[in-house]
Scaffold this motif. Structure first.
Motif, PDB file in Angstrom:
ATOM      1  N   HIS A 540      80.043 -51.505 -65.599  1.00  0.00           N
ATOM      2  CA  HIS A 540      81.298 -51.804 -66.280  1.00  0.00           C
ATOM      3  C   HIS A 540      81.053 -52.907 -67.308  1.00  0.00           C
ATOM      4  O   HIS A 540      80.604 -53.989 -66.996  1.00  0.00           O
ATOM      5  CB  HIS A 540      82.338 -52.249 -65.244  1.00  0.00           C
ATOM      6  N   GLY A 541      81.342 -52.623 -68.578  1.00  0.00           N
ATOM      7  CA  GLY A 541      81.063 -53.565 -69.656  1.00  0.00           C
ATOM      8  C   GLY A 541      82.261 -54.428 -69.996  1.00  0.00           C
ATOM      9  O   GLY A 541      83.290 -54.431 -69.317  1.00  0.00           O
ATOM     10  N   GLN A 542      82.124 -55.198 -71.101  1.00  0.00           N
ATOM     11  CA  GLN A 542      83.204 -56.041 -71.614  1.00  0.00           C
ATOM     12  C   GLN A 542      83.351 -55.755 -73.097  1.00  0.00           C
ATOM     13  O   GLN A 542      82.377 -55.756 -73.841  1.00  0.00           O
ATOM     14  CB  GLN A 542      82.877 -57.523 -71.394  1.00  0.00           C
ATOM     15  N   TYR A 543      84.589 -55.509 -73.495  1.00  0.00           N
ATOM     16  CA  TYR A 543      84.812 -55.161 -74.901  1.00  0.00           C
ATOM     17  C   TYR A 543      86.157 -55.740 -75.336  1.00  0.00           C
ATOM     18  O   TYR A 543      87.209 -55.415 -74.767  1.00  0.00           O
ATOM     19  CB  TYR A 543      84.820 -53.643 -75.093  1.00  0.00           C
ATOM     20  N   ALA A 544      86.099 -56.631 -76.351  1.00  0.00           N
ATOM     21  CA  ALA A 544      87.332 -57.159 -76.948  1.00  0.00           C
ATOM     22  C   ALA A 544      86.998 -57.723 -78.310  1.00  0.00           C
ATOM     23  O   ALA A 544      86.015 -58.452 -78.471  1.00  0.00           O
ATOM     24  CB  ALA A 544      87.947 -58.229 -76.061  1.00  0.00           C
ATOM     25  N   ILE A 545      87.778 -57.335 -79.300  1.00  0.00           N
ATOM     26  CA  ILE A 545      87.646 -57.867 -80.661  1.00  0.00           C
ATOM     27  C   ILE A 545      89.039 -58.265 -81.129  1.00  0.00           C
ATOM     28  O   ILE A 545      90.001 -57.497 -80.952  1.00  0.00           O
ATOM     29  CB  ILE A 545      87.031 -56.831 -81.617  1.00  0.00           C
ATOM     30  N   CYS A 546      89.154 -59.444 -81.683  1.00  0.00           N
ATOM     31  CA  CYS A 546      90.445 -59.851 -82.246  1.00  0.00           C
ATOM     32  C   CYS A 546      90.218 -60.648 -83.513  1.00  0.00           C
ATOM     33  O   CYS A 546      89.202 -61.338 -83.668  1.00  0.00           O
ATOM     34  CB  CYS A 546      91.271 -60.634 -81.235  1.00  0.00           C
ATOM     35  N   GLU A 547      91.155 -60.541 -84.423  1.00  0.00           N
ATOM     36  CA  GLU A 547      91.104 -61.255 -85.697  1.00  0.00           C
ATOM     37  C   GLU A 547      92.357 -62.117 -85.809  1.00  0.00           C
ATOM     38  O   GLU A 547      93.481 -61.636 -85.595  1.00  0.00           O
ATOM     39  CB  GLU A 547      91.020 -60.268 -86.860  1.00  0.00           C
ATOM     40  N   ILE A 548      92.133 -63.383 -86.119  1.00  0.00           N
ATOM     41  CA  ILE A 548      93.258 -64.318 -86.185  1.00  0.00           C
ATOM     42  C   ILE A 548      93.248 -65.063 -87.514  1.00  0.00           C
ATOM     43  O   ILE A 548      92.233 -65.094 -88.230  1.00  0.00           O
ATOM     44  CB  ILE A 548      93.208 -65.349 -85.041  1.00  0.00           C
TER      45      ILE A 548
END
Length: 732
Positions: A540-548
């Motif tokens: 199980h991986g980790q994936y998150a991208i956010c732009e602020i």
């Protein structure tokens, strides 16, 4: 005064318990450090028979044996009580420290007393802090007298020092500050100095010779009377001017000889009203002597001229829920109202509370209500508890002599009040009351401390709580921003005593560390950041991208988070995760490790994975995005700015304002306050006033006071901010 019969002192070391307020006098000794207050207390005790010829109480120790710290530091650091008896009157002599760091002890003494005796050294004169205390007493109408000490000094001049006192203390009426006696000097010694061996009474025109070590009364020679004529006439005119008999002045000016007894009665009334301030002289007893020079005259003034507790205005009293309560002053049969004016710890007895009884009668082994309100800002929690008091006693040196009761107007030591703190009210458990607290100075010198070892850490909290319970002029702060334990004190000597008491009395060893100012960070301009947290580890991986986007806000705005995501680029359930991540990072800081404030953080876009995205992943991505945005623009370090008010004598206004400018201060204005004082208002960075309590005292020769209050945070100058970043191990 001066023509009274010799009084009959009590037996050495006998505990004195007054049966009526009229037979009590409470007097506080005031004066700068080294003026001779404690020596004078010992001389009065010797003359009154409270100690033997060697200056010791019956079972050893001198009357001034109070605290080991005082012996080590060679100065008084706390309020102490020495009760003596003279002519059937119990005199509670309160000795106060003269050093400015212990002004809280002085204020407690003023609260407990009905009159003040200002002790002035003939070799040192009147300092600025003593003048300020005089003005405080004048504002509340407290009766006062002046005693000049150190007449044995080579250049001591009683007449000149009397003139100095009249100038310092008699601004409104110099003729209200006059001597009652003039010193008589013996033959010159080999050094050319003529010692003072006696006094001559200006009213009685009697000579009182102390050369033998015991007061002997005689008639002056014909050649001595002309020497006192001018001083005597001026004293008589000063007394008559304060007389309630309006015909007396006309009779005197008409050539009538006013009876000495009438003059003494008018003098005593004027002293008790606080409108006339006699000047006397005193010197310690020589070895083997029974009496110190001038001590009999002082005791006569205290017992005859100083007011009884009946004449002391009753401080404000309320019920514990704040409803006003009117009480008759000094009513021995009224409801019990007493106040803890001093708390100390004895290694053998435990906690001992010095108590002034204002109403009712206090007896041992009764249950009382203990009320403490109004000092929560100094580490003293409000409390209302019932406690059974222990024995009542009177101090004689290090000994406590038991007494059976304490009537209204008297002072007494109370044992085993485990919950009572300095400033607390004792009252009946069936009728709990609360006294208005006296004014206490604000502690403005920070002392950051930490436990020396794990064993000390376990005892630190209890030691500190007991320390501030004894001394309400200290303030204990657990700073949530800097994570420091800070003990706020009045000065370096106050801090030294606090550390020594922690070590010697409570067994806690602490280390002093640099005090940290609560800095903050903010963005200087708009910036964007992208946080990418993508990891694949085979499972199980980790994936998150956010732009602020981050933009600065006005001071005081805090952190504002705005969601502007469209099209579901960041699933709704993860938007709070992003906010949580950026707020957590803001708390940690983005440049030098200080909290980030006053910015708007807008979430614009992002990406998610149907399987690998999670709350934790988006928290991490939010924090990374904020750190990337911080790298794209300049980060301001914000420092706290205090609003400072300084009350200073006009002579030092220029020096104080110049000093404030060197501290990056901005003077907002000045105004005259009373005669010869100026109030300066300024804004000064807190970085610059950590030691201002010490520096201002030195700059103004002890004549200035200041207060401080947080105003706001504002950007720090770039060169200072760069140094702070370097110290934090960051690259600017």
């Amino acid at each position: 005064m001066g023509d009274k019969a010799q009084s009959h002192p009590g037996a050495a070391g006998r505990a004195v318990a007054a049966d009526h307020p009229a037979s009590v006098r409470n007097v506080v000794l005031v004066g700068h450090s080294g003026s001779g207050k404690t020596t004078l207390v010992e001389a009065l005790a010797l003359t009154a028979g409270a100690v033997n010829r060697a200056g010791r109480v019956e079972d050893g120790g001198t009357v001034s044996d109070y605290d080991d710290i005082e012996h080590r530091q060679q100065r008084s650091v706390q309020l102490s009580l020495a009760p003596v008896e003279w002519d059937g009157i119990k005199v509670n002599v309160l000795d106060t420290p003269g050093y400015a760091d212990f002004v809280g002890e002085l204020r407690a003494g003023l609260r407990a007393a009905d009159a003040a005796l200002f002790v002035v050294s003939a070799s040192d004169g009147v300092d600025g802090s003593t003048r300020m205390v005089w003005e405080e007493c004048q504002a509340v109408g407290m009766p006062r007298a002046i005693v000049i000490t150190h007449l044995e000094a080579a250049r001591a001049d009683f007449e000149e020092m009397t003139r100095v006192c009249a100038e310092a203390f008699g601004a409104d009426d110099p003729d209200a500050v006059l001597p009652l006696y003039l010193p008589l000097r013996g033959p010159e010694g080999p050094d050319g100095h003529a010692p003072v061996t006696g006094l001559i009474g200006l009213l009685s025109q009697k000579l009182f010779d102390y050369a033998s070590g015991e007061r002997k009364e005689s008639e002056p020679g014909d050649d001595q009377l002309p020497d006192i004529a001018e001083a005597r006439n001026r004293l008589i005119e000063g007394i008559i001017a304060e007389s309630e008999d309006e015909t007396l002045m006309d009779r005197y000016l008409g050539g009538e000889q006013i009876d000495v007894k009438t003059l003494i009665e008018d003098l005593e009334r004027a002293v008790a009203r606080g409108t006339f301030f006699p000047v006397l002289a005193a010197a310690p007893a020589a070895e083997g002597a029974k009496q110190g020079l001038g001590t009999v005259e002082l005791l006569e003034l205290i017992t005859g001229g100083f007011p009884t507790p009946f004449e002391h205005p009753m401080p404000g009293v309320t019920t514990v829920d704040g409803k006003p309560r009117e009480l008759k002053a000094c009513d021995t049969s009224g409801p019990l109202v007493a106040e803890v004016v001093k708390t100390a710890s004895d290694p053998y007895v435990g906690r001992i509370s010095l108590v002034r009884v204002f109403s009712g009668t206090l007896r041992p082994d009764e249950t009382v209500h203990v009320s403490g309100h109004g000092l929560a800002d100094r580490g003293h929690e409000d409390h209302d508890v019932d406690e059974r008091i222990g024995a009542l006693s009177m101090p004689f040196g290090k000994q406590q002599r038991p007494v059976t009761h304490a009537v209204a107007g008297d002072l007494v030591c109370v044992a085993k009040l485990s919950r009572a703190e300095t400033g607390d009210t004792l009252s009946s458990k069936d009728d709990p009351l609360l006294m208005e607290p006296w004014q206490m100075p604000d502690p403005l010198l920070p002392l950051a401390i930490q436990a020396h070892s794990k064993a000390d850490e376990d005892k630190l909290s209890q030691g500190l709580s007991r320390l501030v319970a004894e001394d309400p002029t200290m303030r204990l702060e657990q700073n949530q921003n800097t994570h420091q334990v800070v003990l706020w004190c009045l000065g370096e000597a106050h801090a030294d005593v606090a550390l020594e008491r922690l070590r010697s009395r409570y067994g806690v060893q602490v280390d002093v560390v640099p005090h940290r100012v609560s800095l903050r960070e903010t963005f200087a301009g708009r910036a964007a950041g992208r946080g990418r947290h993508v990891k694949q580890s085979g499972g199980h991986g980790q994936y998150a991208i956010c732009e602020i986007e981050v933009e600065p806000l006005p001071g005081g705005s805090g952190i504002e988070f705005v969601d502007k995501v469209v099209g579901g680029a960041v699933p709704r359930q993860f938007i709070p995760s992003v906010e949580k991540g950026v707020r957590a990072q803001a708390t940690k800081g983005v440049a030098a490790g200080y909290p980030l404030v006053d910015v708007r953080i807008t979430l614009l876009d992002g990406k998610a994975h149907s399987v690998d995205s999670s709350d934790a992943a988006f928290q991490t991505a939010g924090a990374l995005a904020l750190r990337e945005a911080a790298a794209e623009t300049r980060i301001h370090l914000l420092e706290p700015v205090a609003e400072v008010t300084v009350l200073v004598a006009d002579d030092y206004v220029g020096a104080v304002m110049s000093d404030l400018s060197t501290r990056r201060g901005r003077v907002l204005g000045t105004e005259q306050v009373g005669s010869g004082r100026t109030l300066i208002r300024a804004e000064v960075p807190e970085f610059e006033i950590g030691r201002y309590a010490i520096d201002l005292r030195s700059l103004s020769h002890g004549t200035a006071r200041f207060s401080r209050a947080y105003a706001r945070h504002e950007p720090m100058p770039p060169q200072i901010a760069e140094r702070i970043r370097e110290q934090a191990g960051e690259t600017p």
